[in-house]
Every structure is written in C-alpha cells, then in structure tokens.
Enzyme design. Structure first.
Site, mmCIF file in Angstrom:
data_model
loop_
_atom_site.group_PDB
_atom_site.id
_atom_site.type_symbol
_atom_site.label_atom_id
_atom_site.label_comp_id
_atom_site.label_asym_id
_atom_site.label_seq_id
_atom_site.Cartn_x
_atom_site.Cartn_y
_atom_site.Cartn_z
ATOM 1 N N THR A 68 47.012 31.227 36.852
ATOM 2 C CA THR A 68 48.156 31.280 37.481
ATOM 3 C C THR A 68 48.187 32.348 38.723
ATOM 4 O O THR A 68 47.475 33.356 38.611
ATOM 5 C CB THR A 68 49.456 31.511 36.709
ATOM 6 O OG1 THR A 68 49.255 32.698 35.909
ATOM 7 C CG2 THR A 68 49.402 30.142 35.598
ATOM 8 N N HIS A 69 49.281 32.037 39.556
ATOM 9 C CA HIS A 69 49.273 33.026 40.710
ATOM 10 C C HIS A 69 49.244 34.483 40.504
ATOM 11 O O HIS A 69 48.515 35.314 40.898
ATOM 12 C CB HIS A 69 50.642 32.637 41.668
ATOM 13 C CG HIS A 69 50.551 33.593 42.831
ATOM 14 N ND1 HIS A 69 51.618 34.628 42.831
ATOM 15 C CD2 HIS A 69 49.993 33.283 44.085
ATOM 16 C CE1 HIS A 69 51.383 35.257 43.963
ATOM 17 N NE2 HIS A 69 50.521 34.316 44.706
#
Length: 94
Positions: A68-69
C-alpha cells in the site's frame, strides 16, 4: 501469565526499524502540520499524504499491507512503519 490484550497494539511491520516519539493523529493531510520526528498515525494514505513523510519519524496506520502507498513511501524514506493496527487512530491520541 495474563496478557491485557485491550492495551496491546499488533499489526504488520512493513518498513524496518525501531522508533520512539510523539504521536500525531492525522485525519486530513491538508489541515495538519507534522512536527519533525513525530509518529504519523492515520487511517491510510495516498499521494496527497507524501509531504508529511518528510517530517515523520515513523508511520502507524489502521489499514494497509506491504504494497500500500504508506508502506512503500515509508520504505523509500527509510522510516519504520506498522500497518493493520485496528482502530489505532481512535486508541492513540496526539
């Protein structure tokens, strides 16, 4: 031994390291300034959160995974990160 799980936080380590510092719970990256070295505590991140990583000493998030980011940016910036800490933004206070 009895462990008080109500006070424990457990999540997925996604960027290596150990860090101790003040928590800053952030709900909106456009309305919050992170002081240098504070632990960024949030539900999740997207590219609009990236400027806060410049000041963060570590990252903890309610949700997320290894790709994820927030996890990727934490590794790029070399800051420790743990994600998947259920309700961490409610349990910790600035």
């Amino acid at each position: 031994t009895i462990v008080d799980t109500a006070s424990m936080l457990a999540g997925e380590p996604v960027s290596p390291g150990v860090y101790e510092g003040r928590i800053r719970v952030v709900h909106d990256p456009t309305k919050t300034k992170l002081n240098q070295g504070e632990v960024l505590c949030c539900h999740g991140t997207d590219p609009s959160w990236t400027p806060l990583f410049l000041s963060a000493g570590a990252l903890v998030m309610d949700v997320g995974g290894i790709m994820t980011h927030g996890s990727v940016v934490a590794r790029e910036y070399g800051i420790p990160a743990v994600v998947g800490l259920e309700k961490v933004t409610e349990r910790l206070k600035t």
